[in-house]
Design an enzyme around this catalytic site. Sequence first.
Site, short mmCIF file in Angstrom:
data_model
loop_
_atom_site.label_atom_id
_atom_site.label_comp_id
_atom_site.label_asym_id
_atom_site.label_seq_id
_atom_site.Cartn_x
_atom_site.Cartn_y
_atom_site.Cartn_z
N GLU A 19 0.92 -1.40 -0.31
CA GLU A 19 -0.02 0.27 0.44
C GLU A 19 0.87 1.10 0.47
O GLU A 19 1.22 1.15 1.27
CB GLU A 19 -1.00 -0.19 1.29
N GLU B 293 -12.25 2.87 5.25
CA GLU B 293 -11.28 2.99 6.31
C GLU B 293 -11.23 4.85 6.12
O GLU B 293 -10.36 5.29 5.65
CB GLU B 293 -9.53 2.52 5.92
#
Length: 277
Positions: free
Chosen positions: A150, A249
Site C-alpha cells: 500500500e 478506512e
Amino acid sequence: MAPLRFSANVSWLFPELPGLPARLRAAGGSGFEAAEVAWPYAEPPDALARAAREAGLRLVLINTPPGDREKGEMGLGAVPGRQAAFREGLEQAVLYAKALGCPRIHLMAGRVPQGADRAAVRSEMETVFLENLRHAAGVLAQEGLVGLLEPINTRITDPQYFLDTPQQAAGILQKVGRPNLQLQMDLFHWQIMDGNLTGNIREFLPLVGHVQVAQVPGRGEPDSPGELNFPYLFQLLEEEGYKGFVGCEYRPQGDTAEGLSWLRAYWDRRGHPQAGR
C-alpha cells in the site's frame, strides 16, 4: 456489472466502542459482510475469530505488525537492519490470518530512517524491500495467502513513509514478480499523491487486490465534503470489473452508524439485501 462489496475497517469505524469484538458486532449489525483490522495483535486470535463469526463477518485484511511504535516505526518491510524483525512479524501475521480465515496481509513498507535523506537511501531500502517481499511471497504461498503493498501519502499522512505512489509500488511488484503479491489501492492516498484517479484506476486495477476509501482532505465518510466524487468512482470500479472488497478506512465525523447513509444509498441503488435497513 456486479455491485461492490464493502468491508468495515474496525480500527477506524465505531471508535465510540471500546474494543475490536464490540466493533465487529456493530459492523455486522450495520449490514457489513466483511471487516478488516489494521493490527489485531492485542486480542487473542480465537476471541477475534469468534466475535467475527458471531457478527456474521468474514475478515478480509490485516497488516503486518508496525514494529516499535515508541521509536517511530510504522512497518518494517523496507527498513535496513530490521529484516529479522520483519520476518518475525510476518510469522505472527500469518498465524493470525490463518486463525481468522483472513486471506490478505498488508506488508507494511515502513519509514525512511530519522535523519536520513530519502533520495540517498532509496536504493538500499528498495533492495531490502525486494528481499523481504520475495521471502514473504514464499511464506504466504505455502498458506494460500496474498500479500499487499500500500502506498501511503507523504504529503499529509506520513512524510517519512517509504512507499508513497502507485507507480513506485507497481514497479516493485514487477521486480518481485510473484503472483500472490498485489497492490492495495487507498483512493485517499492516491488522490493526494497523484490525482488522475480515473487513469490510475484503469491502469493499475489489474494489480489491485484490495481497495480502501475516504474523502479528501478530511478523511471522513465518502459523502462528506471534499474532492472525491464517490458515486462516479464506485461506478468506475464496477465498470472495470473490480471483484474484491472496498474497505471503509475513514474517520467518522459523528456516530459511525448514522454516518453510513452513503452506503445505504449505494445499497438502495444496487438492490442490496441490506437496502432499507
